[in-house]
Write an enzyme that holds these catalytic residues in place. Structure first.
Site, PDB file in Angstrom:
ATOM      1  N   SER A 132       0.824  -1.208   0.000  1.00 53.41           N
ATOM      2  CA  SER A 132       0.000   0.000   0.000  1.00 53.41           C
ATOM      3  C   SER A 132       0.856   1.255   0.000  1.00 53.41           C
ATOM      4  O   SER A 132       0.329   2.350   0.029  1.00 53.41           O
ATOM      5  CB  SER A 132      -0.940  -0.021   1.204  1.00 53.41           C
ATOM      6  OG  SER A 132      -0.266  -0.419   2.354  1.00 53.41           O
ATOM      7  N   HIS A 153      -2.660  -2.710  -6.167  1.00 51.43           N
ATOM      8  CA  HIS A 153      -3.077  -2.388  -4.799  1.00 51.43           C
ATOM      9  C   HIS A 153      -4.594  -2.393  -4.667  1.00 51.43           C
ATOM     10  O   HIS A 153      -5.289  -1.547  -5.226  1.00 51.43           O
ATOM     11  CB  HIS A 153      -2.500  -1.015  -4.397  1.00 51.43           C
ATOM     12  CG  HIS A 153      -2.879  -0.609  -3.023  1.00 51.43           C
ATOM     13  ND1 HIS A 153      -3.158   0.687  -2.667  1.00 51.43           N
ATOM     14  CD2 HIS A 153      -3.038  -1.363  -1.888  1.00 51.43           C
ATOM     15  CE1 HIS A 153      -3.485   0.720  -1.382  1.00 51.43           C
ATOM     16  NE2 HIS A 153      -3.418  -0.504  -0.897  1.00 51.43           N
ATOM     17  N   GLU A 165      -5.324   0.140  -7.574  1.00 55.40           N
ATOM     18  CA  GLU A 165      -4.278   0.999  -8.125  1.00 55.40           C
ATOM     19  C   GLU A 165      -3.268   0.112  -8.843  1.00 55.40           C
ATOM     20  O   GLU A 165      -2.897  -0.950  -8.339  1.00 55.40           O
ATOM     21  CB  GLU A 165      -3.577   1.769  -7.003  1.00 55.40           C
ATOM     22  CG  GLU A 165      -4.471   2.809  -6.351  1.00 55.40           C
ATOM     23  CD  GLU A 165      -3.769   3.556  -5.223  1.00 55.40           C
ATOM     24  OE1 GLU A 165      -3.661   4.782  -5.298  1.00 55.40           O
ATOM     25  OE2 GLU A 165      -3.328   2.908  -4.258  1.00 55.40           O
ATOM     26  N   ASN A 203      -3.644   6.222  -0.584  1.00 51.78           N
ATOM     27  CA  ASN A 203      -3.093   6.368   0.770  1.00 51.78           C
ATOM     28  C   ASN A 203      -2.330   7.669   0.973  1.00 51.78           C
ATOM     29  O   ASN A 203      -2.211   8.139   2.105  1.00 51.78           O
ATOM     30  CB  ASN A 203      -2.217   5.157   1.118  1.00 51.78           C
ATOM     31  CG  ASN A 203      -3.079   3.939   1.392  1.00 51.78           C
ATOM     32  OD1 ASN A 203      -4.233   4.075   1.753  1.00 51.78           O
ATOM     33  ND2 ASN A 203      -2.521   2.758   1.207  1.00 51.78           N
TER      34      ASN A 203
END
Ligand code: CAA
Length: 304
Positions: A132, A153, A165, A203
């Site tokens: 992540s 991800h 992602e 994130n």
């Protein structure tokens, strides 16, 4: 004037049928869930047999819920469960077309996994990591095939969240990108492409918000309940940021903030000391039974 850029391309497109998944935690089991439902043969690997047993039970429970809500048929569920097998070493991955690493968010752990994994794989097998936050280029360099390595991800809970992602390392080749993108679409996900920067897109934006919520608690601006209610009712977030932190795992939240802090060298990403303290206490959120909420009873109770 220069002509069009040609990208050197030494791989052929791999037809992906069999997917290996390393790590049977909440992300690994979620990925196994969606991959098996999409018709892939799934080999789920974890060093801990107990974790594998738990993961299979979780997948069964979540698929049962989908059957009850008429999202899938009982036949789909049984066929998908039949496509999942488990193992505690990498032997079963010798014929995998794609391996998705979903182990703990720790660079050293991932490095050791790739070093042990690569000799078992077919030379043309692709490797994706569900990291992540960690640099894809750096992780790729620990394998024998950086050109066949990519970031993929998923978001938690994997069966529910529509996004993945896709992150190319500097060496990732076009066939790898196209093949893994096609898998993401086959899993029913919408891919968003991110450059290989610390914590990528989701994130980079989400975790500083969560960290700020923890600072808001730490500084006494509001209680756990006031902070979560504010963001649920005031910003229409499906979960409050502290409930979300517990859901993601406080160890993962801290690891991501550290990658942002160190990778971007900006003090605005400094992990909140209260987050550090919770992780040191082993209060890792929902998975450990305690975080910003106590999960030992029927309904979660705020701990501050
Ligand atoms: N497997 C399958 N289905 C699941 C599920 C699971 N694990 N968890 C929930 N669901 C389904 C439910 O069956 C339900 O389906 P229907 O719509 O068909 O009824 C639906 O999801 C909603 O679930 P619930 O009614 O039980 O609960 P809810 O309405 O409170 O929603 C939630 C739960 C979907 C988790 C919602 O609270 C939410 O979206 N939260 C935010 C999640 C989020 O932000 N995730 C990203 C985290 S960041 C990340 O993952 C990146 C990282 O690297 C840290």
């Amino acid at each position: 004037m220069n002509g069009p850029v040609t990208i050197k391309n030494d791989s052929t497109m791999v037809d992906i049928k069999e997917i290996g998944i390393i790590g049977a935690g909440q992300m690994g089991s979620g990925i196994a869930h969606v991959a098996s439902l999409a018709g892939y043969t799934v080999k789920m690997i974890d060093i801990d047999q107990g974790q594998l047993t738990k993961a299979v039970a979780t997948i069964q429970r979540n698929m049962d819920r989908q059957v009850n809500r008429e999202k899938i048929s009982a036949g789909d569920r049984d066929a998908a469960m039949g496509r999942i097998t488990t193992g505690t070493d990498y032997g079963p991955l010798s014929n995998a077309d794609l391996v998705i690493e979903a182990a703990t968010e720790n660079e050293e752990t991932k490095r050791k996994i790739f070093q042990a994994l690569c000799p078992t794989l077919r030379p043309d097998a692709l490797i994706a990591t569900n990291t992540s936050s960690i640099s894809i280029t750096r992780l790729a360099s620990t394998t024998d095939r950086p050109h066949k390595f990519i970031g993929l991800h998923f978001m938690n809970p994997v069966p529910v969240m529509d996004l993945v992602e896709l992150i190319r390392g500097i060496a990732t080749d076009v066939p790898t990108f196209e093949a893994v993108k096609a898998v993401a679409v086959a899993l029913g996900k919408t891919p968003a492409v991110s450059e290989d920067f610390p914590a990528f897109i989701v994130n980079r934006i989400l975790l500083p918000m969560v960290n700020e919520a923890i600072y808001t608690l730490y500084e006494g601006v509001g209680s756990v309940e006031a902070i979560d209610t504010s963001m649920k009712l005031g910003a229409r977030h499906p979960m409050g940021p502290l409930e979300l932190a517990d859901f993601i795992g406080l160890d993962t939240c801290l690891a991501i903030m550290q990658v942002l802090y160190e990778g971007l060298a900006d003090s605005k990403y400094r992990p909140c000391p209260l987050l550090v303290k919770y992780v040191e206490a082993g209060w890792l959120g929902k998975k450990s039974g305690r975080g910003f909420y106590d999960y030992s009873g029927e309904t979660p109770v705020p701990t501050r």
